[in-house]
Enzyme design. Structure first.
Site, PDB file in Angstrom:
ATOM      1  CB  ILE A  34      -0.971  -0.068   1.286  1.00  0.00           C
ATOM      2  CG1 ILE A  34      -2.191   0.836   1.018  1.00  0.00           C
ATOM      3  CG2 ILE A  34      -0.077   0.477   2.478  1.00  0.00           C
ATOM      4  CD1 ILE A  34      -3.261   0.738   2.110  1.00  0.00           C
ATOM      5  CG  ASN A  88      11.591  -5.718   7.454  1.00  0.00           C
ATOM      6  OD1 ASN A  88      12.964  -5.710   6.966  1.00  0.00           O
ATOM      7  ND2 ASN A  88      10.866  -5.063   6.669  1.00  0.00           N
ATOM      8  N   GLY A  94      12.082  -3.493  11.855  1.00  0.00           N
ATOM      9  CA  GLY A  94      11.318  -2.744  10.943  1.00  0.00           C
ATOM     10  C   GLY A  94       9.993  -3.548  10.880  1.00  0.00           C
ATOM     11  CD  GLN A  95       7.697  -9.273  11.892  1.00  0.00           C
ATOM     12  OE1 GLN A  95       8.595  -9.370  12.606  1.00  0.00           O
ATOM     13  NE2 GLN A  95       6.704  -9.923  11.389  1.00  0.00           N
ATOM     14  CG  HIS A 101       5.273  -9.570   5.208  1.00  0.00           C
ATOM     15  ND1 HIS A 101       5.034  -9.447   6.707  1.00  0.00           N
ATOM     16  CD2 HIS A 101       5.796  -8.158   5.036  1.00  0.00           C
ATOM     17  CE1 HIS A 101       5.320  -8.293   7.359  1.00  0.00           C
ATOM     18  NE2 HIS A 101       6.050  -7.650   6.386  1.00  0.00           N
ATOM     19  CG  HIS A 103       9.061  -6.361   2.139  1.00  0.00           C
ATOM     20  ND1 HIS A 103       8.074  -5.289   2.385  1.00  0.00           N
ATOM     21  CD2 HIS A 103       9.101  -6.646   3.439  1.00  0.00           C
ATOM     22  CE1 HIS A 103       7.818  -4.981   3.430  1.00  0.00           C
ATOM     23  NE2 HIS A 103       8.405  -5.889   4.216  1.00  0.00           N
TER      24      HIS A 103
HETATM   25  P1  5GP Z   1       6.912  -4.899   7.392  1.00  0.00           P
HETATM   26  O1  5GP Z   1       7.119  -3.448   8.025  1.00  0.00           O
HETATM   27  O2  5GP Z   1       6.074  -5.466   8.506  1.00  0.00           O
HETATM   28  O3  5GP Z   1       8.028  -5.550   7.014  1.00  0.00           O
HETATM   29  O4  5GP Z   1       5.918  -4.585   6.273  1.00  0.00           O
HETATM   30  C1  5GP Z   1       4.552  -4.543   6.256  1.00  0.00           C
HETATM   31  C2  5GP Z   1       4.182  -4.070   4.750  1.00  0.00           C
HETATM   32  O5  5GP Z   1       2.805  -4.059   4.812  1.00  0.00           O
HETATM   33  C3  5GP Z   1       4.495  -2.477   4.875  1.00  0.00           C
HETATM   34  O6  5GP Z   1       5.354  -2.195   3.896  1.00  0.00           O
HETATM   35  C4  5GP Z   1       3.130  -1.898   4.751  1.00  0.00           C
HETATM   36  O7  5GP Z   1       3.207  -0.763   3.704  1.00  0.00           O
HETATM   37  C5  5GP Z   1       2.324  -2.917   4.293  1.00  0.00           C
HETATM   38  N1  5GP Z   1       0.914  -2.765   4.684  1.00  0.00           N
HETATM   39  C6  5GP Z   1       0.367  -2.486   5.743  1.00  0.00           C
HETATM   40  N2  5GP Z   1      -0.858  -2.363   5.595  1.00  0.00           N
HETATM   41  C7  5GP Z   1      -1.327  -2.855   4.514  1.00  0.00           C
HETATM   42  C8  5GP Z   1      -2.605  -2.908   3.576  1.00  0.00           C
HETATM   43  O8  5GP Z   1      -3.647  -2.822   4.473  1.00  0.00           O
HETATM   44  N3  5GP Z   1      -2.449  -2.999   2.447  1.00  0.00           N
HETATM   45  C9  5GP Z   1      -1.435  -3.373   1.936  1.00  0.00           C
HETATM   46  N4  5GP Z   1      -1.373  -3.692   0.266  1.00  0.00           N
HETATM   47  N5  5GP Z   1      -0.431  -3.251   2.351  1.00  0.00           N
HETATM   48  C10 5GP Z   1      -0.211  -2.940   3.542  1.00  0.00           C
END
Ligand code: 5GP
Ligand code: ZN
Length: 115
Positions: A34, A88, A94-95, A101, A103
């Protein structure tokens, strides 16, 4: 497939929260981030809930294989010559979403080591 009621990515896997899906199989759902950090930024998410990649390796190791195979197919469809793949793990890294998941980032140059 194990799911957590309050987990954002379990809700996305279940179709409760709409996202821009680019790939789906029994084991994996992939969709556009997003807030993209690169021209192409796709999240590859296992359908099985696990807090992070290590926990996923313990409880559903085949999911990790499926995630990396999906990453390769997605990169091909997206026309990425190369891509960065990132897990992450933990808040300090940064998680922010505690459902494992991967990236997939591409479409720009990357430095090494990452910040
Ligand atoms: P993290 O920071 O946990 O490694 O990555 C989580 C990712 O999820 C972030 O890059 C964030 O932008 C994405 N994200 C969080 N909420 C949503 C959502 O509702 N929809 C989408 N498509 N991505 C999301
Ligand atoms: Zn989950």
């Amino acid at each position: 497939m194990a799911q957590e009621v309050e987990c954002l990515f379990c809700k996305i896997v279940a179709g409760i929260i709409p996202v821009d899906i680019v790939y789906r199989s029994d084991e994996v759902v992939a969709f556009r981030d997003i807030t993209p950090k690169a021209p192409t930024h796709i999240l590859v998410v296992p359908t099985h809930h696990a807090e992070n990649a290590t926990e996923l390796a313990k409880i559903a190791p085949n999911s990790l294989i499926a995630m990396f195979l999906a990453a390769g197919e997605i990169a091909s469809v997206e026309g990425l010559a190369g891509y960065r793949s990132v897990f992450n793990t933990g808040t300090s890294a940064g998680q922010t979403v505690f459902h494992a998941h991967l990236h997939i980032l591409g479409g720009r140059s990357f430095s090494w080591p990452p910040g």
